[in-house]
Design an enzyme around this catalytic site. Structure first.
Site, PDB file in Angstrom:
ATOM      1  N   ASN A  75       2.417 -23.898 -23.274  1.00 38.30           N
ATOM      2  CA  ASN A  75       1.481 -23.177 -24.143  1.00 38.30           C
ATOM      3  C   ASN A  75       1.133 -24.132 -25.275  1.00 38.30           C
ATOM      4  O   ASN A  75       1.932 -24.317 -26.191  1.00 38.30           O
ATOM      5  CB  ASN A  75       2.154 -21.903 -24.673  1.00 38.30           C
ATOM      6  CG  ASN A  75       1.300 -21.196 -25.721  1.00 38.30           C
ATOM      7  OD1 ASN A  75       0.121 -21.523 -25.887  1.00 38.30           O
ATOM      8  ND2 ASN A  75       1.887 -20.237 -26.415  1.00 38.30           N
ATOM      9  N   TRP A  76      -0.040 -24.757 -25.164  1.00 34.95           N
ATOM     10  CA  TRP A  76      -0.400 -25.774 -26.151  1.00 34.95           C
ATOM     11  C   TRP A  76      -0.765 -25.157 -27.498  1.00 34.95           C
ATOM     12  O   TRP A  76      -0.883 -25.846 -28.484  1.00 34.95           O
ATOM     13  CB  TRP A  76      -1.581 -26.612 -25.640  1.00 34.95           C
ATOM     14  CG  TRP A  76      -1.283 -27.478 -24.457  1.00 34.95           C
ATOM     15  CD1 TRP A  76      -0.080 -27.582 -23.786  1.00 34.95           C
ATOM     16  CD2 TRP A  76      -2.190 -28.374 -23.803  1.00 34.95           C
ATOM     17  NE1 TRP A  76      -0.200 -28.489 -22.760  1.00 34.95           N
ATOM     18  CE2 TRP A  76      -1.478 -28.990 -22.739  1.00 34.95           C
ATOM     19  CE3 TRP A  76      -3.528 -28.721 -23.991  1.00 34.95           C
ATOM     20  CZ2 TRP A  76      -2.076 -29.920 -21.897  1.00 34.95           C
ATOM     21  CZ3 TRP A  76      -4.121 -29.644 -23.153  1.00 34.95           C
ATOM     22  CH2 TRP A  76      -3.410 -30.247 -22.110  1.00 34.95           C
ATOM     23  N   LYS A  77      -0.996 -23.856 -27.523  1.00 35.48           N
ATOM     24  CA  LYS A  77      -1.449 -23.168 -28.748  1.00 35.48           C
ATOM     25  C   LYS A  77      -2.696 -23.886 -29.278  1.00 35.48           C
ATOM     26  O   LYS A  77      -3.472 -24.403 -28.480  1.00 35.48           O
ATOM     27  CB  LYS A  77      -0.307 -23.118 -29.763  1.00 35.48           C
ATOM     28  CG  LYS A  77       0.985 -22.554 -29.135  1.00 35.48           C
ATOM     29  CD  LYS A  77       2.027 -22.184 -30.123  1.00 35.48           C
ATOM     30  CE  LYS A  77       3.236 -21.609 -29.386  1.00 35.48           C
ATOM     31  NZ  LYS A  77       4.273 -21.115 -30.278  1.00 35.48           N
TER      32      LYS A  77
ATOM     33  N   GLU B 102       9.997 -13.529 -24.953  1.00 33.30           N
ATOM     34  CA  GLU B 102      10.023 -14.476 -26.057  1.00 33.30           C
ATOM     35  C   GLU B 102      10.540 -13.793 -27.322  1.00 33.30           C
ATOM     36  O   GLU B 102       9.768 -13.150 -28.041  1.00 33.30           O
ATOM     37  CB  GLU B 102       8.614 -15.013 -26.324  1.00 33.30           C
ATOM     38  CG  GLU B 102       8.012 -15.745 -25.152  1.00 33.30           C
ATOM     39  CD  GLU B 102       7.013 -16.799 -25.593  1.00 33.30           C
ATOM     40  OE1 GLU B 102       7.195 -17.952 -25.212  1.00 33.30           O
ATOM     41  OE2 GLU B 102       6.065 -16.465 -26.343  1.00 33.30           O
TER      42      GLU B 102
ATOM     43  N   HIS C 104       0.822 -12.762 -26.664  1.00 29.75           N
ATOM     44  CA  HIS C 104       1.738 -13.672 -27.348  1.00 29.75           C
ATOM     45  C   HIS C 104       2.038 -13.118 -28.747  1.00 29.75           C
ATOM     46  O   HIS C 104       1.170 -12.545 -29.384  1.00 29.75           O
ATOM     47  CB  HIS C 104       1.126 -15.069 -27.451  1.00 29.75           C
ATOM     48  CG  HIS C 104       2.111 -16.091 -27.913  1.00 29.75           C
ATOM     49  ND1 HIS C 104       2.432 -16.247 -29.240  1.00 29.75           N
ATOM     50  CD2 HIS C 104       2.882 -16.965 -27.227  1.00 29.75           C
ATOM     51  CE1 HIS C 104       3.364 -17.188 -29.340  1.00 29.75           C
ATOM     52  NE2 HIS C 104       3.650 -17.638 -28.134  1.00 29.75           N
TER      53      HIS C 104
ATOM     54  N   GLU D 104       2.283 -14.448 -31.529  1.00 26.81           N
ATOM     55  CA  GLU D 104       1.409 -14.933 -32.603  1.00 26.81           C
ATOM     56  C   GLU D 104       0.122 -14.122 -32.651  1.00 26.81           C
ATOM     57  O   GLU D 104      -0.439 -13.875 -33.714  1.00 26.81           O
ATOM     58  CB  GLU D 104       1.131 -16.436 -32.410  1.00 26.81           C
ATOM     59  CG  GLU D 104       2.354 -17.268 -32.786  1.00 26.81           C
ATOM     60  CD  GLU D 104       2.474 -18.593 -32.063  1.00 26.81           C
ATOM     61  OE1 GLU D 104       1.483 -19.077 -31.479  1.00 26.81           O
ATOM     62  OE2 GLU D 104       3.591 -19.149 -32.074  1.00 26.81           O
TER      63      GLU D 104
ATOM     64  N   GLY E 127       6.266 -24.007 -25.825  1.00 24.62           N
ATOM     65  CA  GLY E 127       5.292 -24.345 -26.861  1.00 24.62           C
ATOM     66  C   GLY E 127       5.420 -25.804 -27.255  1.00 24.62           C
ATOM     67  O   GLY E 127       4.915 -26.698 -26.572  1.00 24.62           O
ATOM     68  N   GLY E 128       6.131 -26.045 -28.350  1.00 23.50           N
ATOM     69  CA  GLY E 128       6.252 -27.391 -28.920  1.00 23.50           C
ATOM     70  C   GLY E 128       6.560 -28.489 -27.904  1.00 23.50           C
ATOM     71  O   GLY E 128       5.914 -29.550 -27.908  1.00 23.50           O
TER      72      GLY E 128
ATOM     73  N   GLY F 127       9.301 -21.520 -32.030  1.00 23.90           N
ATOM     74  CA  GLY F 127       8.944 -22.568 -32.986  1.00 23.90           C
ATOM     75  C   GLY F 127       9.969 -22.759 -34.094  1.00 23.90           C
ATOM     76  O   GLY F 127       9.700 -23.418 -35.091  1.00 23.90           O
TER      77      GLY F 127
ATOM     78  N   SER G 140      11.620 -22.085 -28.183  1.00 19.54           N
ATOM     79  CA  SER G 140      12.353 -23.342 -28.424  1.00 19.54           C
ATOM     80  C   SER G 140      13.093 -23.863 -27.191  1.00 19.54           C
ATOM     81  O   SER G 140      14.169 -24.436 -27.301  1.00 19.54           O
ATOM     82  CB  SER G 140      13.310 -23.193 -29.615  1.00 19.54           C
ATOM     83  OG  SER G 140      12.587 -22.847 -30.774  1.00 19.54           O
TER      84      SER G 140
HETATM   85  P1  PGA Z   1       8.110 -22.828 -28.719  1.00 22.20           P
HETATM   86  O1  PGA Z   1       6.953 -21.781 -28.377  1.00 22.20           O
HETATM   87  O2  PGA Z   1       8.561 -23.407 -27.415  1.00 22.20           O
HETATM   88  O3  PGA Z   1       7.436 -23.857 -29.604  1.00 22.20           O
HETATM   89  O4  PGA Z   1       9.188 -22.102 -29.420  1.00 22.20           O
HETATM   90  C1  PGA Z   1       7.053 -20.937 -27.274  1.00 22.20           C
HETATM   91  C2  PGA Z   1       5.861 -20.003 -27.247  1.00 22.20           C
HETATM   92  O5  PGA Z   1       5.427 -19.574 -28.315  1.00 22.20           O
HETATM   93  O6  PGA Z   1       5.331 -19.691 -26.173  1.00 22.20           O
END
Ligand code: PGA
Length: 248
Positions: A9-11, A164, A94, A96, A231-232, A170, A210
């Site tokens: 997930n590149w966001k 999640e 998600h 966010e 994500g990251g 994050g 994470s």
């Molecule tokens: P993260 O993000 O791996 O940076 O914690 C995961 C996500 O939000 O899908």
């Protein structure tokens, strides 16, 4: 046996040119993967990344989709628009988006159905806040989300679920493998009640929060965890490839 799925997930990261460079680097690194692999990229990256992924084993995903087929929805993107570029997965709900853009369970549910109607696989995100976890409300929260975000599904195995925990996204603070496994087992049990035991056995449930090259082996070794939403660690080819190749 459920085939694991590792999705990036590149966001809101990576311009189109940067995205193409990333997938060009990634392609040879993950060519021997034993799991499904996808990258969920920003809308504007979709055409170029789609072209770059042709002939590879990496599938293309988006990070959101509007629920209407078309119409007066300034700034939104429809399922057909995504489909046209070969998008196969779309993240919906998600945390966010739930937190910052008012995506309620009802809206998440409509987005999920729009993706399915267009023949794409929604990756529906569920998860509790730290307050809920510490207050012993994790199961209540997830139970509500299964009932409301996933409402109206005839077969829950048509979607992918991403568990999640919001406190792990994050933050560098990962759920322990046991915590993630137990919570996913609860989600599966709830799906068996709401939908059917057979399709609950089949539905793939990822862990997200994470997940990285260092902890992926332990997480992926758990029987209930069917993959990761990353994500990251999906923004660097070597890091993401190490997760995809967790079993090598
Ligand atoms: P993260 O993000 O791996 O940076 O914690 C995961 C996500 O939000 O899908």
């Amino acid at each position: 046996m459920r085939r694991p799925i590792i999705a990036g997930n590149w966001k809101m990261n990576m311009t189109s040119a940067q995205g193409v460079r990333l997938v060009e680097e990634l392609k040879p690194l993950v060519a021997d993967a034993d799991c499904d692999v996808a990258v969920c990229v920003p809308f504007t990256d979709i055409p170029a990344v789609s072209a770059a992924l042709k002939g590879s084993n990496i599938r293309l995903g988006a990070q959101n989709v509007h629920f209407a087929e078309n119409g007066a929805y300034t700034g939104e993107i429809s399922a057909q628009m995504l489909k046209e570029f070969g998008v196969e997965y779309v993240i919906v709900g998600h945390s966010e988006r739930r937190r910052m853009f008012d995506d309620t369970d009802e809206v998440v549910n409509m987005r999920m159905h729009a993706a399915l109607a267009a023949g794409m696989t929604p990756i529906v995100c569920l998860g509790e806040t730290l307050e809920q976890r510490e207050g012993g409300e994790t199961e209540g929260c997830l139970s509500y989300q299964v009932e409301h975000s996933l409402k109206g599904l005839d077969d829950v195995s048509k979607i992918v679920i991403a568990y999640e925990p919001i406190w792990a996204i994050g933050t560098g603070r990962t759920a322990t493998a046991q915590q993630a496994n137990d919570t996913i087992a609860y989600i599966r049990k709830k799906c068996a009640e709401v939908f059917c035991p057979k399709c609950a056995e089949k539905v793939r449930i990822q862990y997200g929060g994470s997940m990285n090259a260092g902890n992926c082996k332990e997480l992926m070794a758990m029987p209930e965890i069917d993959g990761g939403l990353i994500g990251g660690a999906s923004l660097k080819a070597a890091d993401f490839a190490a997760i995809v190749r967790y079993n090598k």
